[in-house]
Design a protein around this motif. Structure first.
Motif, PDB file in Angstrom:
ATOM      1  N   ALA A  17      -8.109   5.593   4.842  1.00  0.00           N
ATOM      2  CA  ALA A  17      -9.340   5.887   4.118  1.00  0.00           C
ATOM      3  C   ALA A  17     -10.549   5.267   4.788  1.00  0.00           C
ATOM      4  N   ALA A  51      -2.102   2.488   4.783  1.00  0.00           N
ATOM      5  CA  ALA A  51      -2.772   3.359   3.826  1.00  0.00           C
ATOM      6  C   ALA A  51      -4.269   3.110   3.780  1.00  0.00           C
ATOM      7  N   ILE A  52      -4.679   1.850   3.852  1.00  0.00           N
ATOM      8  CA  ILE A  52      -6.106   1.554   3.766  1.00  0.00           C
ATOM      9  C   ILE A  52      -6.869   2.016   5.003  1.00  0.00           C
ATOM     10  N   THR A  82     -11.446  11.130  -0.956  1.00  0.00           N
ATOM     11  CA  THR A  82     -10.123  10.610  -1.305  1.00  0.00           C
ATOM     12  C   THR A  82      -9.120  11.072  -0.254  1.00  0.00           C
ATOM     13  N   GLY A 136      -7.541   1.388  -2.198  1.00  0.00           N
ATOM     14  CA  GLY A 136      -6.313   2.159  -2.133  1.00  0.00           C
ATOM     15  C   GLY A 136      -5.147   1.520  -2.846  1.00  0.00           C
ATOM     16  N   GLY A 184       0.639   6.544  -0.205  1.00  0.00           N
ATOM     17  CA  GLY A 184      -0.574   5.826  -0.553  1.00  0.00           C
ATOM     18  C   GLY A 184      -1.656   6.783  -1.001  1.00  0.00           C
ATOM     19  N   SER A 188      -0.650   1.797  -2.809  1.00  0.00           N
ATOM     20  CA  SER A 188       0.506   2.331  -2.098  1.00  0.00           C
ATOM     21  C   SER A 188       1.785   1.807  -2.730  1.00  0.00           C
ATOM     22  N   TRP A 247      -8.406  -3.182  -0.321  1.00  0.00           N
ATOM     23  CA  TRP A 247      -9.817  -2.828  -0.293  1.00  0.00           C
ATOM     24  C   TRP A 247     -10.431  -3.268   1.029  1.00  0.00           C
ATOM     25  N   ASN A 296      -6.026   6.717  -1.434  1.00  0.00           N
ATOM     26  CA  ASN A 296      -7.218   5.945  -1.120  1.00  0.00           C
ATOM     27  C   ASN A 296      -8.480   6.645  -1.580  1.00  0.00           C
TER      28      ASN A 296
END
Length: 273
Positions: free
Chosen positions: A15, A11-12, A211, A248, A236, A250, A268, A238
């Motif tokens: 972003a 997920a991170i 986002t 983010g 997730g 999740s 982060w 972010n």
């Protein structure tokens, strides 16, 4: 990797993808997960992960160190995912049947606590994304045995993996996928297979790209013989903040008994000037 970190690990980057060319990046995450992993006793665990990655031209080297706690020592963390200790997932074995394992949960929610096995990874960015061509990276990774295997925070063995990552941005959408083949060190009381793992996410950006919401899948082939392959799915969200920073959240949910039932995480990434 089908770890408790799997959700935030995909997920991170969804972003933070624009940060790929940054020279030095700090990343961290905190995750709480719980599950039975095929046993009769539930294990709840917390992981706080810190890492640094350095990009030099097409090469990126990264290192991460986990600080973990869990309510029992009935599960162990491999490079590819969490397994029941002694390799007996699904056998119904409890802590009463395991006199050589410590931490049955009577001393508090995190009766086992300490530094987990750190990992190092080298990526090579072979193809940069352009048009309909996705970016392609090849990588190698190693988990270094530091944690005491009796605590369940590690296996006492080196684990290795090699694989490739794909990233395909298309308008407001971003598809990420990573596949790896793991060679797991043999534990004295467990017979482990060498699994193939797959992580994938589909993200869509909003608010001018600041986002992103993502659907995430994480799974691998069987780790312990005669058990279900661990698989999870989740979502997730972010935020790409000013200065290239990304944050983010999740949540992941187990699809098979050998995976954690549910895990939530926050992560982060922060460029270092």
């Amino acid at each position: 990797s089908v770890k408790w970190m799997a959700g935030i690990a995909l997920a991170i980057p969804a972003a933070a993808f624009p940060l790929a060319a940054a020279d030095l990046v700090y990343s961290g995450s905190a995750l709480l997960g719980t599950g039975e992993y095929g046993l009769t006793e539930r294990t709840t665990g917390f992981t706080f992960l810190n890492g640094l990655s350095l990009q030099v031209h097409s090469f990126r080297v990264s290192a991460t160190i986990p600080l973990s706690g869990q309510s029992t020592a009935l599960v162990s963390t491999t490079g590819a995912g969490i397994i029941s200790s002694g390799g007996s997932s699904g056998s119904g074995t409890t802590s009463d049947d395991r006199p050589d394992r410590t931490g049955s949960g009577d001393d508090g929610i995190f009766s086992v606590f300490g530094v987990g096995d750190p990992s190092v990874r080298l990526d090579f960015d072979a193809i940069r994304s352009r048009g309909r061509i996705p970016s392609v990276s090849f990588f190698g990774q190693m988990k270094i045995p530091v944690a005491d295997p009796a605590d369940g925070l590690g296996t006492g063995e080196f684990d290795y993996s090699t694989g490739l990552s794909l990233a395909f941005p298309s308008g407001r959408n971003l598809i990420l996928a990573e596949a790896a083949w793991w060679i797991l060190g043999e534990m004295p009381d467990a017979e482990l297979e060498n699994p193939v793992s797959l992580n994938a996410s589909l993200g869509r950006s909003f608010a001018g790209g600041r986002t992103m919401a993502s659907l995430i899948f994480s799974g691998c082939t069987r780790i312990v013989p005669d058990t279900e392959p661990p698989m999870q799915a989740g979502a997730g969200f972010n935020i790409l903040a000013g200065g290239g920073r990304a944050f983010g959240l999740s949540a992941m949910f187990g699809l098979t008994d050998s995976a954690s039932d549910v895990s939530v995480s926050a992560g982060w990434t922060i460029p270092i000037d």
